[in-house]
Design a protein around this motif. Structure first.
Motif, PDB file in Angstrom:
ATOM      1  N   TYR A   1       1.014  -1.180   0.220  1.00 24.07           N
ATOM      2  CA  TYR A   1      -0.090   0.117   0.042  1.00 24.07           C
ATOM      3  C   TYR A   1       0.795   1.303   0.046  1.00 24.07           C
ATOM      4  N   ARG A   2       1.912   1.438   1.154  1.00 23.00           N
ATOM      5  CA  ARG A   2       2.573   2.361   1.022  1.00 23.00           C
ATOM      6  C   ARG A   2       3.544   2.710  -0.211  1.00 23.00           C
ATOM      7  N   SER A   3       4.286   1.647  -0.610  1.00 21.93           N
ATOM      8  CA  SER A   3       5.048   1.684  -1.790  1.00 21.93           C
ATOM      9  C   SER A   3       4.176   2.124  -3.348  1.00 21.93           C
ATOM     10  N   SER A   4       2.839   1.727  -3.116  1.00 23.55           N
ATOM     11  CA  SER A   4       1.961   2.081  -4.370  1.00 23.55           C
ATOM     12  C   SER A   4       1.685   3.576  -4.285  1.00 23.55           C
ATOM     13  N   ILE A   5       1.276   4.115  -3.153  1.00 24.90           N
ATOM     14  CA  ILE A   5       1.034   5.683  -3.065  1.00 24.90           C
ATOM     15  C   ILE A   5       2.529   6.146  -3.692  1.00 24.90           C
ATOM     16  N   CYS A   6       3.419   5.958  -3.082  1.00 21.20           N
ATOM     17  CA  CYS A   6       4.958   6.670  -3.248  1.00 21.20           C
ATOM     18  C   CYS A   6       5.123   6.512  -4.829  1.00 21.20           C
ATOM     19  N   ARG A   7       4.710   5.275  -5.504  1.00 22.59           N
ATOM     20  CA  ARG A   7       5.048   4.948  -7.002  1.00 22.59           C
ATOM     21  C   ARG A   7       3.870   6.104  -7.911  1.00 22.59           C
ATOM     22  N   LEU A   8       2.752   6.202  -7.480  1.00 28.98           N
ATOM     23  CA  LEU A   8       1.958   6.899  -8.103  1.00 28.98           C
ATOM     24  C   LEU A   8       2.179   8.399  -7.990  1.00 28.98           C
ATOM     25  N   LEU A   9       2.617   8.907  -6.901  1.00 30.74           N
ATOM     26  CA  LEU A   9       2.626  10.177  -6.618  1.00 30.74           C
ATOM     27  C   LEU A   9       4.173  10.788  -7.442  1.00 30.74           C
ATOM     28  N   SER A  10       4.994   9.730  -7.637  1.00 32.06           N
ATOM     29  CA  SER A  10       6.275  10.184  -8.212  1.00 32.06           C
ATOM     30  C   SER A  10       6.345   9.841  -9.543  1.00 32.06           C
ATOM     31  N   ASN A  11       5.348   9.353 -10.290  1.00 31.16           N
ATOM     32  CA  ASN A  11       5.181   8.922 -11.529  1.00 31.16           C
ATOM     33  C   ASN A  11       4.639   9.981 -12.526  1.00 31.16           C
ATOM     34  N   MET A  12       5.260  10.787 -12.923  1.00 41.03           N
ATOM     35  CA  MET A  12       4.949  12.159 -13.740  1.00 41.03           C
ATOM     36  C   MET A  12       4.061  11.657 -14.986  1.00 41.03           C
ATOM     37  N   ARG A  13       4.312  10.684 -15.641  1.00 44.71           N
ATOM     38  CA  ARG A  13       3.318  10.295 -16.687  1.00 44.71           C
ATOM     39  C   ARG A  13       2.057   9.841 -16.174  1.00 44.71           C
ATOM     40  N   PHE A  14       1.761   9.114 -15.190  1.00 41.90           N
ATOM     41  CA  PHE A  14       0.776   8.808 -14.494  1.00 41.90           C
ATOM     42  C   PHE A  14       0.093  10.167 -14.084  1.00 41.90           C
ATOM     43  N   LEU A  15       0.593  11.365 -13.394  1.00 36.25           N
ATOM     44  CA  LEU A  15      -0.172  12.412 -12.946  1.00 36.25           C
ATOM     45  C   LEU A  15      -0.688  13.156 -14.188  1.00 36.25           C
ATOM     46  N   MET A  16       0.005  13.068 -15.120  1.00 33.56           N
ATOM     47  CA  MET A  16      -0.534  13.916 -16.517  1.00 33.56           C
ATOM     48  C   MET A  16      -1.646  13.290 -16.867  1.00 33.56           C
ATOM     49  N   ILE A  17      -1.562  12.156 -17.009  1.00 34.94           N
ATOM     50  CA  ILE A  17      -2.964  11.424 -17.545  1.00 34.94           C
ATOM     51  C   ILE A  17      -3.963  11.472 -16.540  1.00 34.94           C
ATOM     52  N   ALA A  18      -3.784  11.337 -15.110  1.00 33.33           N
ATOM     53  CA  ALA A  18      -4.812  11.639 -14.070  1.00 33.33           C
ATOM     54  C   ALA A  18      -5.290  12.792 -14.285  1.00 33.33           C
ATOM     55  N   LEU A  19      -4.490  13.936 -14.550  1.00 31.84           N
ATOM     56  CA  LEU A  19      -5.164  15.402 -14.705  1.00 31.84           C
ATOM     57  C   LEU A  19      -5.975  15.488 -15.976  1.00 31.84           C
ATOM     58  N   ALA A  20      -5.590  14.895 -17.077  1.00 35.12           N
ATOM     59  CA  ALA A  20      -6.567  14.823 -18.371  1.00 35.12           C
ATOM     60  C   ALA A  20      -7.734  14.073 -17.982  1.00 35.12           C
ATOM     61  N   TYR A  21      -7.662  13.071 -17.284  1.00 32.62           N
ATOM     62  CA  TYR A  21      -8.847  12.521 -16.925  1.00 32.62           C
ATOM     63  C   TYR A  21      -9.655  13.192 -15.773  1.00 32.62           C
ATOM     64  N   SER A  22      -9.114  13.710 -14.697  1.00 30.71           N
ATOM     65  CA  SER A  22      -9.961  14.260 -13.890  1.00 30.71           C
ATOM     66  C   SER A  22     -10.687  15.282 -14.047  1.00 30.71           C
ATOM     67  N   VAL A  23      -9.982  16.348 -14.845  1.00 27.93           N
ATOM     68  CA  VAL A  23     -10.586  17.614 -14.804  1.00 27.93           C
ATOM     69  C   VAL A  23     -11.949  17.663 -15.907  1.00 27.93           C
ATOM     70  N   PRO A  24     -11.893  16.918 -16.913  1.00 27.64           N
ATOM     71  CA  PRO A  24     -13.247  16.878 -17.784  1.00 27.64           C
ATOM     72  C   PRO A  24     -14.216  16.014 -17.109  1.00 27.64           C
ATOM     73  N   THR A  25     -13.982  14.940 -16.663  1.00 25.85           N
ATOM     74  CA  THR A  25     -14.900  14.129 -15.956  1.00 25.85           C
ATOM     75  C   THR A  25     -15.522  14.530 -14.653  1.00 25.85           C
ATOM     76  N   GLY A  26     -14.566  15.169 -13.813  1.00 24.62           N
ATOM     77  CA  GLY A  26     -15.118  15.815 -12.823  1.00 24.62           C
ATOM     78  C   GLY A  26     -16.041  17.179 -12.920  1.00 24.62           C
ATOM     79  N   VAL A  27     -15.797  17.939 -13.923  1.00 25.51           N
ATOM     80  CA  VAL A  27     -16.526  19.003 -14.360  1.00 25.51           C
ATOM     81  C   VAL A  27     -17.839  18.657 -14.808  1.00 25.51           C
ATOM     82  N   VAL A  28     -17.784  17.815 -15.730  1.00 22.87           N
ATOM     83  CA  VAL A  28     -18.975  17.254 -16.315  1.00 22.87           C
ATOM     84  C   VAL A  28     -20.080  16.576 -15.210  1.00 22.87           C
ATOM     85  N   ALA A  29     -19.432  15.837 -14.443  1.00 18.33           N
ATOM     86  CA  ALA A  29     -20.145  15.126 -13.287  1.00 18.33           C
ATOM     87  C   ALA A  29     -20.825  16.400 -12.526  1.00 18.33           C
ATOM     88  N   GLY A  30     -20.095  17.173 -11.861  1.00 21.72           N
ATOM     89  CA  GLY A  30     -20.626  18.396 -11.207  1.00 21.72           C
ATOM     90  C   GLY A  30     -21.865  18.880 -12.112  1.00 21.72           C
TER      91      GLY A  30
END
Length: 430
Positions: free
Chosen positions: A252-281
Motif C-alpha cells: 500500500y505505501r509503496s503504491s502511493i509513493c510510486r503513483l505520486l512520483s510517476n509524472m506520466r501517471f499524474l499527467m494522464i490523471a489530470l487529463a482524466y479528472s478535470v473533464p470527468t469531474g467538471v461534467v459530473a458536477g
C-alpha cells in the motif's frame, strides 16, 4: 608431452544454467461463471449510489416547493458526493488489506443508513432538511469503493479478453444510475403549477407524498442489495482467471509513493479528472443550470438522461473494441476529447445567444448536451485501462482510487463555486 584424450566427465561444464524442476505444475487459471453474478451485484450497488446522489437535482423545483430548499441547498446536496470522497485513503487501505468484500460491505452499510436517514418523515422541515443532508453525505461515503473498485473486480474475476468490458460495466453503471434519476425524478414527482390558494396546498401535499415514495423505494432496493452482498460476495475466486490476477503487487505505501512520483501517471490523471469531474458536477445541477434558458424540469431531465445513457452505451462499445485492439487507447481518447471540445463549444455559444445571436432551441440544447455526455462519459473505462497499464504492478484499486479522488476534487470545486457565487446570480435571474 603427448596429448591425452579427455574423459566424458571432464567435458562437463562447471557452471550449468538453472533448469526448473520438471515436476512443478504450471500456474493454472480458471474463469468462473459466477463472475457475472458478482459483477451484477457490484454494478447494482453502483447504480443505486449514483441514483441517490442525483436525487435532488432533477426535481429541484419540486424540492424547493415542499422542503423550502434554496438553490444553495440543492448544490450542497450534490456536493456531498465529492465531500464523501475525502476519507478515500482509508477505503483504499481497507480494500488492499482486507479485500473487496469488506470494503464493499462497509460502503453498502453507509448507503443503507443514508437512505434510511433521508426517508424519516419528520414534520419539522428544519430537522428534515438536516436528515436529508446527512443521508446524502453517508451515500457519498460509499463513493470511494463504488467508483474505484471496478478495475480491481474485473482483474480479479475476468479473463484478459473480457477485462475492459467488465471494467466498463462496473465503472459506468453508476453513471447510468444518475441518468435514471433524471428520468425517474421528473416522471414520479410532479412540478408545482404555480397557482395560488387551496390548489398550492393540495399540490404541496401531493408532491411531498411522491418524493417520500421515491425515497422509500430507493431505501428498500438498497437494503435488499446490502443483504445480498452480506450473504454472498466473495473477495476473489478460488483460482485466479489469469497470471496477472495472481501476480504479486506492490504494498500500500509503496503504491502511493510510486503513483505520486510517476509524472506520466499524474499527467494522464489530470487529463482524466478535470473533464470527468467538471461534467459530473455539471450534470448533477443540470436542471438548475438550464432553468435560465427556459428549459422545463422534465426537458432538463431528458437531456441529462440521454447524455449519460449515450455515454454508457458508447463507453461499453469502445471498451469491447479496446479488448481486441490494445494499442489504440491514446488515439481513442484524443478523438473523444476532440468531439467533447466541439460539443461543449457549441453548447456555450448557444447559451450566449445575446452575444453570438445563434438560435437557442430545444434541438440544439439536446444535441450539444448529449454529445458532451457521450464523449466524456465513454472515455472513463478507456482511461482506467490506460492507468492500469501505465503503473503496473500497482494494485488496481489504489490506482483508480487516486484518479477518482482527483475527479471528485474537481467536481467539488465546481459545485463550491456554484454554491457560493453563481447561486446569487440565479436568485436575481430566475
Amino acid at each position: 608431452m603427448g596429448a591425452v584424450e579427455s574423459t566424458e566427465g571432464e567435458r562437463e561444464p562447471l557452471l550449468v544454467p538453472f533448469q526448473p524442476a520438471t515436476n512443478t505444475q504450471p500456474l493454472s487459471s480458471r474463469v468462473y461463471g459466477r463472475r457475472w453474478f458478482v459483477l451484477t451485484m457490484f454494478s447494482l450497488l453502483g447504480f443505486m449510489q449514483g441514483l441517490v446522489w442525483n436525487t435532488w437535482g432533477p426535481i429541484q423545483i419540486s424540492a424547493k416547493h415542499v422542503f423550502e430548499f434554496s438553490s444553495t441547498d440543492i448544490a450542497v446536496l450534490v456536493m456531498w458526493g465529492p465531500v464523501g470522497y475525502l476519507p478515500w485513503l482509508l477505503f483504499m487501505w481497507l480494500m488492499d488489506k482486507k479485500g473487496l468484500r469488506a470494503s464493499l460491505l462497509l460502503s453498502a452499510f453507509f448507503m443503507v443508513l443514508g437512505a434510511a436517514l433521508r426517508s424519516v418523515p419528520l414534520k419539522d422541515l428544519y430537522y428534515r432538511r438536516w436528515m436529508i443532508h446527512g443521508g446524502q453525505l453517508l451515500n457519498g461515503l460509499a463513493g470511494p469503493t463504488i467508483m474505484s473498485a471496478g478495475p480491481l473486480l474485473s482483474t480479479t474475476w475476468f479473463a484478459p479478453d473480457q477485462r475492459a468490458t467488465a471494467t466498463a460495466i462496473a465503472s459506468l453503471i453508476g453513471y447510468l444510475g444518475s441518468a435514471c434519476a433524471f428520468l425517474i425524478g421528473p416522471l414520479a414527482v410532479p412540478a408545482p403549477n404555480g397557482t395560488v390558494g387551496s390548489t398550492v396546498y393540495w399540490n404541496q401535499n401531493r408532491i411531498g407524498d411522491r418524493i417520500q415514495f421515491v425515497l422509500y423505494a430507493e431505501a428498500g432496493m438498497i437494503a435488499a442489495l446490502f443483504v445480498a452482498v452480506l450473504f454472498y460476495f466473495p473477495s476473489r475466486p478460488p483460482i485466479p482467471p489469469s497470471v496477472a490476477a495472481a501476480s504479486q503487487r506492490l504494498s500500500y505505501r509503496s503504491s502511493i509513493c510510486r503513483l505520486l512520483s510517476n509524472m506520466r501517471f499524474l499527467m494522464i490523471a489530470l487529463a482524466y479528472s478535470v473533464p470527468t469531474g467538471v461534467v459530473a458536477g455539471w450534470a448533477g445541477v443540470l436542471d438548475m443550470i438550464l432553468t435560465p434558458a427556459k428549459v422545463s424540469q422534465v426537458d432538463a431531465g431528458w437531456i441529462g438522461f440521454w447524455s449519460i445513457v449515450g455515454g454508457c452505451v458508447f463507453g461499453v462499445a469502445m471498451a469491447r473494441f479496446a479488448d481486441y485492439i490494445r494499442g489504440m487507447l491514446k488515439l481513442i481518447l484524443v478523438l473523444m476529447f476532440a468531439g467533447a471540445s466541439l460539443a461543449a463549444t457549441w453548447f456555450t455559444l448557444t447559451c450566449l445567444t445575446r452575444l453570438t445571436h445563434l438560435p437557442s432551441t430545444a434541438a440544439t440544447l439536446y444535441t450539444s448536451c448529449i454529445l458532451v455526455g457521450i464523449f466524456i462519459n465513454s472515455s472513463v473505462p478507456i482511461f482506467l485501462e490506460l492507468f492500469i497499464e501505465t503503473v503496473y504492478p500497482v494494485p488496481e484499486g489504489i490506482t483508480c482510487g487516486v484518479v477518482t479522488f482527483l475527479s471528485n476534487l474537481f467536481t467539488g470545486l465546481l459545485l463550491f463555486c456554484l454554491t457560493f457565487y453563481f447561486t446569487a446570480w440565479l436568485r436575481t435571474h430566475i
